[in-house]
Enzyme design. Structure first.
Site, PDB file in Angstrom:
ATOM      1  N   CYS A  94       0.836  -1.206   0.000  1.00  0.00           N
ATOM      2  CA  CYS A  94       0.000   0.000   0.000  1.00  0.00           C
ATOM      3  C   CYS A  94       0.872   1.259   0.000  1.00  0.00           C
ATOM      4  O   CYS A  94       1.584   1.533   0.967  1.00  0.00           O
ATOM      5  CB  CYS A  94      -0.910  -0.032   1.228  1.00  0.00           C
ATOM      6  SG  CYS A  94      -1.802   1.486   1.540  1.00  0.00           S
ATOM      7  N   CYS A  97      -0.078   3.868   2.725  1.00  0.00           N
ATOM      8  CA  CYS A  97       0.344   3.390   4.055  1.00  0.00           C
ATOM      9  C   CYS A  97       1.791   3.779   4.328  1.00  0.00           C
ATOM     10  O   CYS A  97       2.156   4.107   5.454  1.00  0.00           O
ATOM     11  CB  CYS A  97       0.211   1.874   4.149  1.00  0.00           C
ATOM     12  SG  CYS A  97      -1.464   1.261   3.945  1.00  0.00           S
TER      13      CYS A  97
END
Length: 171
Positions: A94, A97
């Protein structure tokens, strides 16, 4: 390179023979080109001391941030925590993230131990992600006394993160 050549004979010796006298064919006497008859003994404590691993951190980030290992670890470190805990549900793949994680760690470190941060990889702990209804990453939960008190999904800037933590800590 020369150091590697000199150490190669010593590194290839089995551990059982380390306390035996060692002769190196690479060492030559200064006067002649013949190998020297020098004998070395490695100290016995060197071969018998068990290797121990110690971890330490030099920054405040690691004192207040930890990775969740399993469900029991989550139970002990998050649900039973006396301090408020911010839980960062993230994934290695991600991109957002990877942006939010360091920002959040920095803001938590500024709180000087008033708030803890748990990091949960959803690929490793899908059961926790399902239990806390994490449908997208990054998802951040705020827990106090084992109860979820606040939640957000996506990236926030530092001012919004500070406001989120202040709300969690209370007045």
């Amino acid at each position: 390179m020369a150091q590697k050549l000199l150490l190669r004979p010593f590194l290839s010796i089995p551990a059982k023979q380390l306390s035996a006298p060692l002769r190196s064919p690479l060492l030559l006497c200064r006067v002649s080109a013949a190998p020297c008859n020098l004998t070395w003994r490695l100290p016995v404590p060197f071969t018998t001391v068990p290797a121990t691993t110690r971890t330490f951190s030099t920054t405040l980030v690691f004192r207040h941030t930890f990775n969740i290992q399993d469900g029991d670890d989550f139970q002990d470190r998050v649900l039973k925590s006396e301090k408020p805990v911010v839980i960062d549900f993230h994934a290695q793949w991600c991109g957002p993230c990877k942006i939010l994680g360091p920002r959040l760690e920095k803001i938590v470190a500024k709180q000087k131990g008033k708030v803890l941060m748990a990091k949960v990889d959803i690929d490793d702990h899908t059961d926790l992600a399902i239990e806390y209804e994490v449908s997208a990453v990054p998802t951040v939960l705020a827990m106090k006394n084992g109860d979820v008190v606040d939640k957000f999904v996506g990236i926030k800037d530092e001012d919004q993160l500070e406001a989120f933590l202040k709300k969690l800590m209370g007045p």
